[in-house]
Design an enzyme around this catalytic site. Sequence first.
Site, PDB file in Angstrom:
ATOM      1  N   MET A  43       0.826  -1.218   0.000  1.00  0.00           N
ATOM      2  CA  MET A  43       0.000   0.000   0.000  1.00  0.00           C
ATOM      3  C   MET A  43       0.858   1.264   0.000  1.00  0.00           C
ATOM      4  O   MET A  43       0.511   2.266  -0.600  1.00  0.00           O
ATOM      5  CB  MET A  43      -0.923   0.013   1.227  1.00  0.00           C
ATOM      6  CG  MET A  43      -2.033  -0.996   1.175  1.00  0.00           C
ATOM      7  SD  MET A  43      -2.914  -1.088   2.726  1.00  0.00           S
ATOM      8  CE  MET A  43      -3.991   0.339   2.590  1.00  0.00           C
TER       9      MET A  43
ATOM     10  N   LYS B  82     -10.000  -4.962  -4.301  1.00  0.00           N
ATOM     11  CA  LYS B  82      -9.894  -3.815  -5.224  1.00  0.00           C
ATOM     12  C   LYS B  82      -8.422  -3.446  -5.388  1.00  0.00           C
ATOM     13  O   LYS B  82      -7.730  -3.147  -4.425  1.00  0.00           O
ATOM     14  CB  LYS B  82     -10.679  -2.616  -4.663  1.00  0.00           C
ATOM     15  CG  LYS B  82     -10.440  -1.302  -5.427  1.00  0.00           C
ATOM     16  CD  LYS B  82     -11.263  -0.142  -4.850  1.00  0.00           C
ATOM     17  CE  LYS B  82     -10.871   1.194  -5.480  1.00  0.00           C
ATOM     18  NZ  LYS B  82     -11.600   2.340  -4.914  1.00  0.00           N
TER      19      LYS B  82
ATOM     20  N   ASP C 178      -5.665   6.118  -7.949  1.00  0.00           N
ATOM     21  CA  ASP C 178      -6.999   6.627  -8.271  1.00  0.00           C
ATOM     22  C   ASP C 178      -6.979   8.152  -8.340  1.00  0.00           C
ATOM     23  O   ASP C 178      -7.027   8.834  -7.318  1.00  0.00           O
ATOM     24  CB  ASP C 178      -7.999   6.152  -7.196  1.00  0.00           C
ATOM     25  CG  ASP C 178      -9.420   6.630  -7.484  1.00  0.00           C
ATOM     26  OD1 ASP C 178      -9.668   7.114  -8.612  1.00  0.00           O
ATOM     27  OD2 ASP C 178     -10.280   6.502  -6.582  1.00  0.00           O
TER      28      ASP C 178
ATOM     29  N   SER D 161     -13.756  12.559 -13.777  1.00  0.00           N
ATOM     30  CA  SER D 161     -14.327  13.197 -12.567  1.00  0.00           C
ATOM     31  C   SER D 161     -13.176  13.347 -11.564  1.00  0.00           C
ATOM     32  O   SER D 161     -13.188  12.765 -10.475  1.00  0.00           O
ATOM     33  CB  SER D 161     -15.425  12.324 -11.970  1.00  0.00           C
ATOM     34  OG  SER D 161     -16.291  11.814 -12.961  1.00  0.00           O
TER      35      SER D 161
ATOM     36  N   LYS E  11     -10.202  14.068  -8.919  1.00  0.00           N
ATOM     37  CA  LYS E  11     -10.204  14.426  -7.499  1.00  0.00           C
ATOM     38  C   LYS E  11      -9.448  15.739  -7.290  1.00  0.00           C
ATOM     39  O   LYS E  11      -8.567  16.074  -8.081  1.00  0.00           O
ATOM     40  CB  LYS E  11      -9.453  13.337  -6.706  1.00  0.00           C
ATOM     41  CG  LYS E  11     -10.197  12.033  -6.543  1.00  0.00           C
ATOM     42  CD  LYS E  11      -9.357  11.048  -5.750  1.00  0.00           C
ATOM     43  CE  LYS E  11     -10.080   9.720  -5.580  1.00  0.00           C
ATOM     44  NZ  LYS E  11     -11.284   9.809  -4.747  1.00  0.00           N
TER      45      LYS E  11
ATOM     46  N   ARG F 159      -2.411   6.232  -3.757  1.00  0.00           N
ATOM     47  CA  ARG F 159      -1.526   5.102  -4.071  1.00  0.00           C
ATOM     48  C   ARG F 159      -1.949   3.878  -3.249  1.00  0.00           C
ATOM     49  O   ARG F 159      -1.573   2.753  -3.562  1.00  0.00           O
ATOM     50  CB  ARG F 159      -0.061   5.443  -3.797  1.00  0.00           C
ATOM     51  CG  ARG F 159       0.279   5.612  -2.321  1.00  0.00           C
ATOM     52  CD  ARG F 159       1.746   5.979  -2.131  1.00  0.00           C
ATOM     53  NE  ARG F 159       2.098   6.116  -0.720  1.00  0.00           N
ATOM     54  CZ  ARG F 159       1.832   7.181   0.030  1.00  0.00           C
ATOM     55  NH1 ARG F 159       1.219   8.209  -0.488  1.00  0.00           N
ATOM     56  NH2 ARG F 159       2.183   7.216   1.306  1.00  0.00           N
TER      57      ARG F 159
ATOM     58  N   ASP G 131      -4.991   2.890  -2.920  1.00  0.00           N
ATOM     59  CA  ASP G 131      -6.326   2.466  -3.352  1.00  0.00           C
ATOM     60  C   ASP G 131      -6.343   1.006  -3.831  1.00  0.00           C
ATOM     61  O   ASP G 131      -7.344   0.521  -4.339  1.00  0.00           O
ATOM     62  CB  ASP G 131      -6.858   3.417  -4.430  1.00  0.00           C
ATOM     63  CG  ASP G 131      -8.379   3.486  -4.442  1.00  0.00           C
ATOM     64  OD1 ASP G 131      -8.990   3.162  -3.421  1.00  0.00           O
ATOM     65  OD2 ASP G 131      -8.941   3.851  -5.491  1.00  0.00           O
TER      66      ASP G 131
ATOM     67  N   ASP H 137     -15.043   8.579 -10.742  1.00  0.00           N
ATOM     68  CA  ASP H 137     -14.321   8.372  -9.480  1.00  0.00           C
ATOM     69  C   ASP H 137     -14.939   7.232  -8.666  1.00  0.00           C
ATOM     70  O   ASP H 137     -14.342   6.762  -7.696  1.00  0.00           O
ATOM     71  CB  ASP H 137     -14.320   9.683  -8.672  1.00  0.00           C
ATOM     72  CG  ASP H 137     -13.275   9.670  -7.569  1.00  0.00           C
ATOM     73  OD1 ASP H 137     -12.428   8.763  -7.572  1.00  0.00           O
ATOM     74  OD2 ASP H 137     -13.306  10.574  -6.716  1.00  0.00           O
TER      75      ASP H 137
ATOM     76  N   GLU I 203     -14.966   4.196  -9.272  1.00  0.00           N
ATOM     77  CA  GLU I 203     -14.406   3.170 -10.164  1.00  0.00           C
ATOM     78  C   GLU I 203     -14.228   1.814  -9.480  1.00  0.00           C
ATOM     79  O   GLU I 203     -14.215   0.785 -10.149  1.00  0.00           O
ATOM     80  CB  GLU I 203     -13.051   3.642 -10.738  1.00  0.00           C
ATOM     81  CG  GLU I 203     -11.819   3.396  -9.859  1.00  0.00           C
ATOM     82  CD  GLU I 203     -11.839   4.110  -8.519  1.00  0.00           C
ATOM     83  OE1 GLU I 203     -12.621   5.068  -8.366  1.00  0.00           O
ATOM     84  OE2 GLU I 203     -11.107   3.705  -7.606  1.00  0.00           O
TER      85      GLU I 203
ATOM     86  N   ARG J 106     -16.191   0.066  -7.554  1.00  0.00           N
ATOM     87  CA  ARG J 106     -17.343  -0.824  -7.732  1.00  0.00           C
ATOM     88  C   ARG J 106     -17.386  -1.385  -9.165  1.00  0.00           C
ATOM     89  O   ARG J 106     -17.894  -2.462  -9.398  1.00  0.00           O
ATOM     90  CB  ARG J 106     -18.630  -0.078  -7.359  1.00  0.00           C
ATOM     91  CG  ARG J 106     -18.943   1.109  -8.201  1.00  0.00           C
ATOM     92  CD  ARG J 106     -19.942   2.064  -7.544  1.00  0.00           C
ATOM     93  NE  ARG J 106     -19.334   2.883  -6.512  1.00  0.00           N
ATOM     94  CZ  ARG J 106     -19.991   3.787  -5.794  1.00  0.00           C
ATOM     95  NH1 ARG J 106     -21.290   3.976  -5.973  1.00  0.00           N
ATOM     96  NH2 ARG J 106     -19.378   4.497  -4.866  1.00  0.00           N
TER      97      ARG J 106
HETATM   98  N1  BES Z   1     -10.828   5.377  -3.727  1.00  0.00           N
HETATM   99  C1  BES Z   1     -11.931   6.173  -3.423  1.00  0.00           C
HETATM  100  C2  BES Z   1     -12.412   6.058  -1.995  1.00  0.00           C
HETATM  101  C3  BES Z   1     -11.450   6.463  -0.909  1.00  0.00           C
HETATM  102  C4  BES Z   1     -11.585   7.677  -0.294  1.00  0.00           C
HETATM  103  C5  BES Z   1     -10.485   5.593  -0.471  1.00  0.00           C
HETATM  104  C6  BES Z   1     -10.733   8.030   0.725  1.00  0.00           C
HETATM  105  C7  BES Z   1      -9.639   5.951   0.551  1.00  0.00           C
HETATM  106  C8  BES Z   1      -9.763   7.164   1.146  1.00  0.00           C
HETATM  107  C9  BES Z   1     -13.095   5.826  -4.343  1.00  0.00           C
HETATM  108  O1  BES Z   1     -12.746   5.305  -5.579  1.00  0.00           O
HETATM  109  C10 BES Z   1     -13.874   7.070  -4.561  1.00  0.00           C
HETATM  110  O2  BES Z   1     -13.332   7.994  -5.085  1.00  0.00           O
HETATM  111  N2  BES Z   1     -15.129   7.068  -4.163  1.00  0.00           N
HETATM  112  C11 BES Z   1     -15.968   8.201  -4.281  1.00  0.00           C
HETATM  113  C12 BES Z   1     -17.334   7.725  -4.703  1.00  0.00           C
HETATM  114  C13 BES Z   1     -18.276   8.844  -5.113  1.00  0.00           C
HETATM  115  C14 BES Z   1     -17.796   9.485  -6.388  1.00  0.00           C
HETATM  116  C15 BES Z   1     -19.654   8.275  -5.287  1.00  0.00           C
HETATM  117  C16 BES Z   1     -16.041   8.899  -2.926  1.00  0.00           C
HETATM  118  O3  BES Z   1     -16.055   8.218  -1.917  1.00  0.00           O
HETATM  119  O4  BES Z   1     -16.074  10.124  -2.899  1.00  0.00           O
HETATM  120 ZN    ZN Z   2     -10.875   4.332  -5.674  1.00  0.00          ZN
HETATM  121 ZN    ZN Z   3     -12.379   6.829  -7.050  1.00  0.00          ZN
END
Ligand code: BES
Ligand code: ZN
Ligand code: ZN
Length: 529
Positions: free
Chosen positions: A217, A291, A296, A301, A303, A312, A314, A373, A375, A377
């Site tokens: 990780m 996953k 990510d 979309s 971040k 890193r 993720d 984002d 992704e 799922r």
């Molecule tokens: N990898 C992120 C979730 C995440 C957030 C992991 C913080 C570790 C720490 C995930 O892919 C993501 O971006 N999820 C979005 C979903 C939303 C767009 C519905 C989120 O949680 O904001």
């Molecule tokens: Zn993610």
């Molecule tokens: Zn994401």
Amino acid sequence: MAASIVKRVNRVKKLNVSHISARYKFLTGSRHFSTSKQWNKALVLGVYENESTDSIDFTGTARKFDEKADGQISQLLLTVKKPLKCGKTRTLHAVDPEFSSVLVTCIGKRGEGYDELETVDKGRESIRAAVAKAVLQLRELGENEIEVDSCGDTEASAEGCHLALFSYDDLKAEKSRKPAVRISCATRYSQDKNSMEKEWRKGAILAEGQNLSRRLMEMPANLLTPTKFAEIVKEQLADKCEVLVRDKDWAESMKMGSFLSVARGSVEPPVFLEIEYKGRQSDSPLALVGKGVTFDTGGISIKPSQGMDAMRGDMGGAACVAGSLLSVSKLQLPVHVKAFIPLCENMPSGSATKPGDVVTAMNGKTIQVDNTDAEGRLILADALCYSEQFNPSLILDMATLTGAIDVALGAGAAGVFTNSEDMWNKLQKASVRSGDRVWRMPLFNHYTKKITECQLADLNNIGGSRSGGACTAAAFLKEFVNNKNWLHLDIAGVMSNSGDVAYLGKGMSGRPTRTVIEFINLMSKETNN
Ligand code: BES
Ligand code: ZN
Ligand code: ZN
């Protein structure tokens, strides 16, 4: 001036990827030791919290050491008025010719056990934290061979030491790295040395699995690409497991349109890992899914840039699957496990999936990708479908899936969504042993409605509003599972440690690897896995 420029140039050269991978030896446990080293021996002894100012409540092992030292240890401890409190330590020198330091660490009240409200075994947690603090203090003093009191729970003591001594500094200059420390269990006064050694080894292996997860990780995403992840897993597991590395063409032939829609934005090719550990012959393996988004960015979309480096990690679900398999195979648990790890990067580019695009998963369901984002799922949908082909007795997936689970539970526990009361009870039991907690979350139809209301396709990859984000994500995954024993662990909240767990340093946590190993251990006692 010229010399410092040469130094800088060398430093930049060092950070070149191929240069690093050439000199970089992937280690999972303690570091390598040079044979010419001078050993500075130290001893860690446990005491219980005790109000009395004229007696010390030693553990069994500590009492024997005190007797051997003619009561010097207790005398020295009693020279100060204030009794030791849980988590506090005293370091003594020159009390035993064999050890340059004897560190006494307080492991809390005698007889502490399961705490129902905290859903944790307080006795075991206090031991882990107390020995962790002890070995770190001794390392600071330059001690490099440490004998540790089992403190009445050898496995917990071994876990605490091995987890605390982990540090990811392979990419730093030699002089800034943490020194190597050799740790062993103080067995010399034990009635049954063999079983104590066995317990110690089990604790060390549990920690080793979690440390592998942490290392994977923590590794930067330019070094840990999907391809490199697969290479490391092969290197770590190939002697005990069968490791199949599937490529993009294979995923295409399996019609994994949902997984591939995430990978298409990156120049790094996706990889689908399939790992099998056969500690027993069975037609219904236990399936693990993780996953594996090695970075990510959010894709189109995208971040916000602040804190994006944490992405890193993720691939935390994938890392915990690999770490669990390392321990399960080293412990030779009599169980059949199959693991499925979709690996890719989520990047924005001219070839990336766009909001509103519709993709088709392996089971034929169409998905409108309204947020690129979300992704995790998408890649899990295909991995879950694929895992069902192997008639698994249960499916457990792990994913750093949503920021919403962090809002709900923080680093207090991993969120668990399951369709089985029995599986929940077993996982919870496992977490009490490991001290790495889980908390049950709902899989109501209410959340399913949020992701099935979709303009263009069967499903939308987001739930419309931010409310209940972890629950709508779980409801989405549910659409790709038929198994009656399914557990989804959202581990985004426990991904990193910023001081929450005393025996884990700051950084990527590798949680809940030990809970999953304990869970598999429990399942191995059932006949059908
Ligand atoms: N990898 C992120 C979730 C995440 C957030 C992991 C913080 C570790 C720490 C995930 O892919 C993501 O971006 N999820 C979005 C979903 C939303 C767009 C519905 C989120 O949680 O904001
Ligand atoms: Zn993610
Ligand atoms: Zn994401």
